[in-house]
Scaffold this motif. Structure first.
Motif, PDB file in Angstrom:
ATOM      1  N   THR A 306       0.888  -1.299  -0.039  1.00  0.00           N
ATOM      2  CA  THR A 306      -0.053   0.101   0.012  1.00  0.00           C
ATOM      3  C   THR A 306       0.916   1.149  -0.044  1.00  0.00           C
ATOM      4  O   THR A 306       0.603   2.345  -0.925  1.00  0.00           O
ATOM      5  N   SER A 307       2.010   1.426   0.791  1.00  0.00           N
ATOM      6  CA  SER A 307       2.676   2.364   0.730  1.00  0.00           C
ATOM      7  C   SER A 307       3.418   2.546  -0.581  1.00  0.00           C
ATOM      8  O   SER A 307       3.544   3.634  -1.109  1.00  0.00           O
ATOM      9  N   TYR A 308       3.740   1.267  -1.173  1.00  0.00           N
ATOM     10  CA  TYR A 308       4.236   1.674  -2.698  1.00  0.00           C
ATOM     11  C   TYR A 308       3.289   2.100  -3.645  1.00  0.00           C
ATOM     12  O   TYR A 308       3.533   2.931  -4.396  1.00  0.00           O
ATOM     13  N   TYR A 309       2.020   1.733  -3.530  1.00  0.00           N
ATOM     14  CA  TYR A 309       0.963   1.972  -4.454  1.00  0.00           C
ATOM     15  C   TYR A 309       0.682   3.346  -4.158  1.00  0.00           C
ATOM     16  O   TYR A 309       0.415   4.257  -5.148  1.00  0.00           O
ATOM     17  N   MET A 310       0.451   3.829  -3.123  1.00  0.00           N
ATOM     18  CA  MET A 310       0.250   5.445  -2.349  1.00  0.00           C
ATOM     19  C   MET A 310       1.382   6.349  -3.258  1.00  0.00           C
ATOM     20  O   MET A 310       1.132   7.248  -3.916  1.00  0.00           O
ATOM     21  N   SER A 311       2.608   5.837  -3.328  1.00  0.00           N
ATOM     22  CA  SER A 311       3.596   6.378  -3.890  1.00  0.00           C
ATOM     23  C   SER A 311       3.471   6.657  -5.149  1.00  0.00           C
ATOM     24  O   SER A 311       3.441   7.403  -6.045  1.00  0.00           O
ATOM     25  N   VAL A 312       3.592   5.443  -5.923  1.00  0.00           N
ATOM     26  CA  VAL A 312       3.386   5.435  -7.413  1.00  0.00           C
ATOM     27  C   VAL A 312       2.199   5.985  -7.980  1.00  0.00           C
ATOM     28  O   VAL A 312       2.376   6.768  -8.986  1.00  0.00           O
ATOM     29  N   GLY A 313       0.975   5.831  -7.376  1.00  0.00           N
ATOM     30  CA  GLY A 313      -0.286   6.384  -7.812  1.00  0.00           C
ATOM     31  C   GLY A 313      -0.302   7.938  -7.610  1.00  0.00           C
ATOM     32  O   GLY A 313      -0.630   8.567  -8.649  1.00  0.00           O
ATOM     33  N   CYS A 314      -0.038   8.131  -6.457  1.00  0.00           N
ATOM     34  CA  CYS A 314      -0.317   9.508  -6.187  1.00  0.00           C
ATOM     35  C   CYS A 314       0.800  10.451  -6.698  1.00  0.00           C
ATOM     36  O   CYS A 314       0.485  11.668  -7.211  1.00  0.00           O
ATOM     37  N   ILE A 315       1.888  10.087  -6.680  1.00  0.00           N
ATOM     38  CA  ILE A 315       3.060  10.925  -7.295  1.00  0.00           C
ATOM     39  C   ILE A 315       2.953  10.793  -8.690  1.00  0.00           C
ATOM     40  O   ILE A 315       3.209  11.589  -9.410  1.00  0.00           O
ATOM     41  N   GLY A 316       2.930   9.707  -9.336  1.00  0.00           N
ATOM     42  CA  GLY A 316       2.418   9.802 -10.750  1.00  0.00           C
ATOM     43  C   GLY A 316       1.278  10.622 -11.165  1.00  0.00           C
ATOM     44  O   GLY A 316       1.264  11.521 -12.162  1.00  0.00           O
ATOM     45  N   TYR A 317       0.147  10.472 -10.378  1.00  0.00           N
ATOM     46  CA  TYR A 317      -0.961  11.586 -10.644  1.00  0.00           C
ATOM     47  C   TYR A 317      -0.457  13.234 -10.592  1.00  0.00           C
ATOM     48  O   TYR A 317      -0.561  13.860 -11.472  1.00  0.00           O
ATOM     49  N   ALA A 318       0.430  13.296  -9.280  1.00  0.00           N
ATOM     50  CA  ALA A 318       1.001  14.637  -9.315  1.00  0.00           C
ATOM     51  C   ALA A 318       1.740  15.082 -10.356  1.00  0.00           C
ATOM     52  O   ALA A 318       1.794  16.398 -10.627  1.00  0.00           O
ATOM     53  N   ALA A 319       2.330  14.151 -10.997  1.00  0.00           N
ATOM     54  CA  ALA A 319       3.315  14.390 -12.015  1.00  0.00           C
ATOM     55  C   ALA A 319       2.542  14.822 -13.421  1.00  0.00           C
ATOM     56  O   ALA A 319       2.857  15.325 -14.348  1.00  0.00           O
ATOM     57  N   LEU A 320       1.648  13.833 -13.772  1.00  0.00           N
ATOM     58  CA  LEU A 320       0.878  13.731 -15.108  1.00  0.00           C
ATOM     59  C   LEU A 320      -0.340  14.621 -15.172  1.00  0.00           C
ATOM     60  O   LEU A 320      -0.662  14.625 -15.863  1.00  0.00           O
ATOM     61  N   GLY A 321      -1.119  14.437 -13.801  1.00  0.00           N
ATOM     62  CA  GLY A 321      -2.277  15.212 -13.933  1.00  0.00           C
ATOM     63  C   GLY A 321      -3.308  14.479 -14.319  1.00  0.00           C
ATOM     64  O   GLY A 321      -3.240  13.294 -14.403  1.00  0.00           O
ATOM     65  N   ASN A 322      -4.278  15.124 -14.655  1.00  0.00           N
ATOM     66  CA  ASN A 322      -5.631  14.402 -15.321  1.00  0.00           C
ATOM     67  C   ASN A 322      -5.433  13.645 -16.612  1.00  0.00           C
ATOM     68  O   ASN A 322      -6.298  13.096 -17.065  1.00  0.00           O
ATOM     69  N   ASP A 323      -4.216  13.904 -17.270  1.00  0.00           N
ATOM     70  CA  ASP A 323      -3.795  13.252 -18.586  1.00  0.00           C
ATOM     71  C   ASP A 323      -2.970  12.100 -18.332  1.00  0.00           C
ATOM     72  O   ASP A 323      -2.430  11.383 -19.349  1.00  0.00           O
ATOM     73  N   ALA A 324      -2.917  11.634 -16.821  1.00  0.00           N
ATOM     74  CA  ALA A 324      -2.358  10.298 -16.807  1.00  0.00           C
ATOM     75  C   ALA A 324      -2.624   9.091 -17.747  1.00  0.00           C
ATOM     76  O   ALA A 324      -4.051   8.887 -17.606  1.00  0.00           O
ATOM     77  N   PRO A 325      -1.775   8.447 -18.151  1.00  0.00           N
ATOM     78  CA  PRO A 325      -2.224   7.552 -19.149  1.00  0.00           C
ATOM     79  C   PRO A 325      -2.537   6.258 -18.428  1.00  0.00           C
ATOM     80  O   PRO A 325      -2.173   6.005 -17.312  1.00  0.00           O
ATOM     81  N   GLY A 326      -2.971   5.203 -19.278  1.00  0.00           N
ATOM     82  CA  GLY A 326      -3.255   3.905 -18.633  1.00  0.00           C
ATOM     83  C   GLY A 326      -2.254   3.160 -18.120  1.00  0.00           C
ATOM     84  O   GLY A 326      -2.096   2.635 -16.870  1.00  0.00           O
ATOM     85  N   ASP A 327      -1.083   3.347 -18.892  1.00  0.00           N
ATOM     86  CA  ASP A 327       0.123   2.768 -18.578  1.00  0.00           C
ATOM     87  C   ASP A 327       0.951   3.969 -18.325  1.00  0.00           C
ATOM     88  O   ASP A 327       1.652   4.607 -19.033  1.00  0.00           O
ATOM     89  N   LEU A 328       1.449   3.848 -16.739  1.00  0.00           N
ATOM     90  CA  LEU A 328       2.171   4.763 -16.310  1.00  0.00           C
ATOM     91  C   LEU A 328       3.451   5.216 -17.181  1.00  0.00           C
ATOM     92  O   LEU A 328       3.916   6.652 -17.477  1.00  0.00           O
ATOM     93  N   LEU A 329       4.105   4.257 -17.587  1.00  0.00           N
ATOM     94  CA  LEU A 329       5.480   4.373 -18.361  1.00  0.00           C
ATOM     95  C   LEU A 329       5.387   5.155 -19.683  1.00  0.00           C
ATOM     96  O   LEU A 329       6.252   5.592 -20.153  1.00  0.00           O
ATOM     97  N   THR A 330       4.150   5.106 -20.264  1.00  0.00           N
ATOM     98  CA  THR A 330       4.078   5.727 -21.577  1.00  0.00           C
ATOM     99  C   THR A 330       3.500   7.242 -21.379  1.00  0.00           C
ATOM    100  O   THR A 330       3.558   7.882 -22.307  1.00  0.00           O
ATOM    101  N   GLY A 331       3.351   7.776 -20.095  1.00  0.00           N
ATOM    102  CA  GLY A 331       3.225   9.065 -19.857  1.00  0.00           C
ATOM    103  C   GLY A 331       4.403  10.103 -19.990  1.00  0.00           C
ATOM    104  O   GLY A 331       4.117  11.279 -19.710  1.00  0.00           O
ATOM    105  N   PHE A 332       5.484   9.540 -20.159  1.00  0.00           N
ATOM    106  CA  PHE A 332       6.473  10.501 -19.875  1.00  0.00           C
ATOM    107  C   PHE A 332       7.216  10.704 -21.299  1.00  0.00           C
ATOM    108  O   PHE A 332       8.392  11.156 -21.589  1.00  0.00           O
ATOM    109  N   GLY A 333       6.289  10.394 -22.374  1.00  0.00           N
ATOM    110  CA  GLY A 333       6.670  10.824 -23.770  1.00  0.00           C
ATOM    111  C   GLY A 333       7.745   9.777 -24.032  1.00  0.00           C
ATOM    112  O   GLY A 333       8.049   8.678 -23.501  1.00  0.00           O
TER     113      GLY A 333
END
Length: 497
Positions: A306-333
């Motif tokens: 859960t700690s890991y999920y909160m980190s990946v999910g929340c920080i990933g959302y903080a980085a990419l916002g509402n445009d976060a893609p389905g697959d996180l690694l494809t969101g960094f261009g």
């Protein structure tokens, strides 16, 4: 990757490592009659099976390895659909429900009660022991598990192809410029993935290769950590936190509803591990009692996850916002650090190549055992052709296994090509497996085990939890199916992407 490796295996797992071992020497009906001296020499338990050596640390490691998989890549997208207010609390709520029901399930390892003499080696054994008089319930349990195996194989084919396409497109952009179209068909990579699986499916005892769990753990943590690191870097680079309190602003309330439901399914999929909890518990030495050790391991494993999920999910959302893609690694261009993104996608592909087999081997074994029982005199089903190989042992080729396994791989590959929708498929798998396997069966077995009377306070609370999770699974399935229908209107199969 290890999620269903032991979960549906017909051979119980009784060591500190999850992959099954060959118990042909010991696993026979009169194993309990083995003399004590012989048992000690062979280092077996009182039921004649190999002695268990697992501890709270090995069990918690198995839980962490089982839970953290490709589902982590969809968490930033899921939180983007839910927003900052609902997203993190829902992640925590799923963690709490998973831990609570896993504690109930841990008490079902032994029967007729948590301190009983009979050990249940698999999830299905536990269901049969406590709900065996309801044969339809046991049959449905098996059906759900096998449907999940098939769905997972399809989902893994899609996910692996997405990662391979990302690598190909990144190389194209670097070679031809970032304005180049660089259209790449995922079908080619799905076919390539399927070809790998055709070969791997013919390897005898593939599910017993111990290093698969190790590779899975390394690959899972590698690509998850890369996604987390990239998210942290992008957030720092921007200097502000993206996202909104209500999440992605869809074009209509109906679309928003479907996306929220689908996000719930994605989160449910990310937390699913209950179907192998009994198998993990069967690796634990005793004393202390297995249920006490397993509860500690579940708490530790789910807390870390859960700690890991909160980190990946929340920080990933903080980085990419509402445009976060389905697959996180494809969101960094496809820009720098391109090499790091490529490594992450390679880790995903390698993980899923092996994971596909670990998930499918139990299904292969089940169908093949059923066929042998159904047609014991069939030459096609029972005869092995010995093929001599240079510098190797003689290879045994069974015509039925060859045809059945090849047909299964071709089927999952074609379905993946027709429905290459990562979040939709992941959400549907999570919806189908979460309520029955994580909630309903553990609660039903607990009620049967304790003789809990109807309409008592605890019975009402458990049934409320049961019905609430059923509703969540139902709406998650609806959202995922709606997503598939919507995507099919815009998708032309077998076209360049």
């Amino acid at each position: 990757m290890a999620k269903i490796a032991a979960g549906m295996d017909t051979s119980p797992t009784n060591s500190s490592a999850l992959p099954a071992h060959d118990y042909s020497v010991l696993d026979f009906p009169h194993a309990k009659s083995i003399p004590a001296a012989t048992k000690n020499l062979l280092q077996t338990d009182d039921d004649g099976r190999p002695s268990r050596t697992g501890t709270v640390w090995t069990a918690s490691a198995h839980v962490i390895t089982a839970v953290i998989g490709s589902g982590v890549l969809s968490l930033a997208w899921s939180i983007a659909q839910l927003g900052w207010i609902a997203g993190p609390p829902i992640l925590l709520a799923f963690a709490f429900v998973t831990y609570y029901t896993s504690s109930l399930l841990a008490d079902c390892y032994r029967s007729p009660d948590s301190n009983g003499a009979n050990r249940n080696y698999t999830y299905s054994d536990a269901v049969r022991a406590y709900l065996g008089n309801k044969r339809t319930v046991v049959w449905i349990c098996g059906l759900i598990q096998y449907v999940n195996l098939i769905g997972t194989a399809i989902g893994y084919t899609i996910t692996a192809s997405i990662s391979m396409v990302a690598i190909k497109r990144a190389n194209c952009f670097r070679a031809e410029g970032y304005d180049a179209p660089c259209h790449v068909s995922s079908d080619v990579y799905m076919a390539l993935f399927g070809a790998f699986q055709l070969v791997l499916s013919m390897i005898p005892n593939f599910d017993r290769l111990w290093w698969l769990s190790l590779v899975a753990a390394v690959m899972s943590f590698s690509y998850s950590s890369i996604g987390l690191g990239l998210s942290i870097g992008k957030t720092i680079e921007k200097g502000f936190v993206s996202g909104t309190i209500s999440g992605y602003a869809a074009s209509s309330s109906t679309e928003k509803t479907w996306l929220v439901f689908q996000a719930l399914g994605n989160i449910a999929f990310a937390y699913s591990f209950s179907m192998i909890l009994i198998e993990i518990q069967d690796t634990l030495k005793s004393p202390p009692s297995e249920n006490k050790t397993m509860k500690k391991a579940s708490l530790l494993g789910i807390a870390v996850t859960t700690s890991y999920y909160m980190s990946v999910g929340c920080i990933g959302y903080a980085a990419l916002g509402n445009d976060a893609p389905g697959d996180l690694l494809t969101g960094f261009g496809f820009h720098n650090p391109y090499w790091l993104i490529d490594i992450g996608n390679i880790c995903i592909a390698v993980h899923l190549i092996g994971a596909y087999q670990v998930f499918c081997q139990p299904l292969f074994a089940f169908i093949e055992a059923w066929a042998v029982q159904k047609w014991p005199k069939s030459e096609v089903i029972n005869h092995d052709y010995r093929i001599p190989l240079p510098f190797s042992k003689t290879f045994k080729l069974n015509l039925f296994k060859l045809l059945w396994r090849a047909a299964f791989v071709v089927f999952t590959t074609i379905v993946a090509m027709l429905l290459p929708f990562f979040n939709d498929i992941v959400g549907l798998l999570g919806a189908l497996g979460f309520w029955p396997l994580t909630v309903y069966y553990p609660i039903s077995m607990h009620i049967s085990q304790t003789g809990l009377k109807k309409w008592t306070r605890k019975w009402v609370a458990l049934q409320a939890l049961n019905m609430g999770c059923l509703l969540i699974s139902f709406v998650a399935a609806l959202g995922s199916v709606a997503g598939i229908v919507i995507d099919l209107k815009k998708y032309a199969p077998f076209q360049m992407g």
